[in-house]
Write a protein that holds these residues in place. Structure first.
Motif, mmCIF file in Angstrom:
data_model
loop_
_atom_site.group_PDB
_atom_site.id
_atom_site.type_symbol
_atom_site.label_atom_id
_atom_site.label_comp_id
_atom_site.label_asym_id
_atom_site.label_seq_id
_atom_site.Cartn_x
_atom_site.Cartn_y
_atom_site.Cartn_z
ATOM 1 N N ILE A 8 -7.205 12.349 -0.238
ATOM 2 C CA ILE A 8 -7.129 10.915 -0.698
ATOM 3 C C ILE A 8 -5.787 10.436 0.191
ATOM 4 C CG2 ILE A 8 -6.318 9.649 -2.660
ATOM 5 C CD1 ILE A 8 -7.677 11.752 -4.473
ATOM 6 N N THR A 12 -7.070 9.650 4.050
ATOM 7 C CA THR A 12 -8.201 8.804 4.359
ATOM 8 C C THR A 12 -8.045 7.533 3.195
ATOM 9 O OG1 THR A 12 -9.798 9.869 2.439
ATOM 10 C CG2 THR A 12 -9.613 10.756 4.702
ATOM 11 N N LYS A 13 -7.482 7.643 2.168
ATOM 12 C CA LYS A 13 -7.236 6.274 1.350
ATOM 13 C C LYS A 13 -6.026 5.568 1.555
ATOM 14 C CE LYS A 13 -11.534 7.243 -0.538
ATOM 15 N NZ LYS A 13 -12.654 6.770 0.040
ATOM 16 N N HIS A 14 -4.805 6.350 1.036
ATOM 17 C CA HIS A 14 -3.633 5.638 1.019
ATOM 18 C C HIS A 14 -3.408 5.162 2.706
ATOM 19 C CE1 HIS A 14 -2.552 6.062 -2.988
ATOM 20 N NE2 HIS A 14 -2.973 7.319 -3.139
ATOM 21 N N GLN A 64 -4.874 4.864 5.301
ATOM 22 C CA GLN A 64 -6.179 3.878 5.630
ATOM 23 C C GLN A 64 -5.847 2.616 5.041
ATOM 24 O OE1 GLN A 64 -8.812 4.419 7.847
ATOM 25 N NE2 GLN A 64 -8.513 2.408 8.017
ATOM 26 N N ALA A 65 -5.361 2.498 3.813
ATOM 27 C CA ALA A 65 -4.936 0.979 3.227
ATOM 28 C C ALA A 65 -3.774 0.682 4.086
ATOM 29 C CB ALA A 65 -4.922 1.413 1.740
#
Ligand code: MN3
Length: 208
Positions: A26, A29-31, A33-34
């Motif tokens: 997470i 790939t999420k934080h 990426q954001a």
């Protein structure tokens, strides 16, 4: 130039049991990426700074247009800091630094143990979200900084050598409110050869 998510040199679950795979996935790939998506969006149509590296942007925020300066500081910082963070960890990490870096740590802090305590204290006592950093100053000395949000030592001309993310998203799934337990565990995955390379590069850049 579009900023892109770096791939890791290890699997998301490779840092277990110290950092769990779900948190890493997470976080990466999420934080991370954001931050990149928001940075790219802010730089759209800003040809005068679009080709600068994220390090150049953060080292010279005064020359980032005022209307996007805060966005670049936070999201460019998020991109730079996380790219750094993934590289200073390794499944084969832990132990203690060697060579020139060890000598510099001993000289500045007395011993590795003393350094570790000071750094851990900066990480524990950072109020809210932020980072603990070991950095090389323009004075050629090592410094420990606790910094809020996605700020980093580049803002005051220091070269980041080792950063620890103490945002709750970095540890909450496994450690909940126990930030000190996460910090203690993290020393087992510090990639000292990578930190030593950062140190060498920082010395070279300072010497230029
Ligand atoms: Mn983070």
């Amino acid at each position: 130039m579009k900023h892109e998510l770096p791939t890791l040199s290890y699997e998301h679950d490779a840092l277990e049991p110290y950092i769990d795979g779900q948190t890493m996935e997470i976080h990466h790939t999420k934080h991370h990426q954001a931050y990149i998506d928001k940075l790219n969006k802010a730089l759209e149509g800003r040809d005068e700074i679009a080709e600068k590296s994220v390090e150049e942007l953060l080292s010279d925020l005064e020359n980032v247009p005022a209307d996007i300066r805060e966005t670049v500081r936070n999201n460019g910082g998020g991109h730079y800091n996380h790219s750094h963070f993934w590289r200073v960890m390794s499944p084969n990490g832990g132990g203690e630094p060697e060579g020139e870096l060890k000598d510099a740590i001993d000289k500045e802090f007395g011993s590795f143990k003393d350094f570790q305590e000071k750094f851990s204290e900066a990480a524990k006592s950072q109020f809210g979200s932020g980072w603990a950093w070991l950095a090389l100053g323009e004075d050629e000395k090592l410094h420990i900084h606790g910094m809020p949000n996605q700020d980093n030592p580049l803002h005051h001309g220091h070269k980041p050598l080792l950063g620890l993310d103490v945002w709750e998203h970095a540890y909450y799934l496994k450690y909940q409110n126990m930030r000190p337990s996460y910090i203690e565990a993290w020393w087992n995955i510090v990639n000292w050869p990578a930190v030593a390379r950062n140190f060498e590069e920082a010395l070279e850049e300072n010497g230029k």
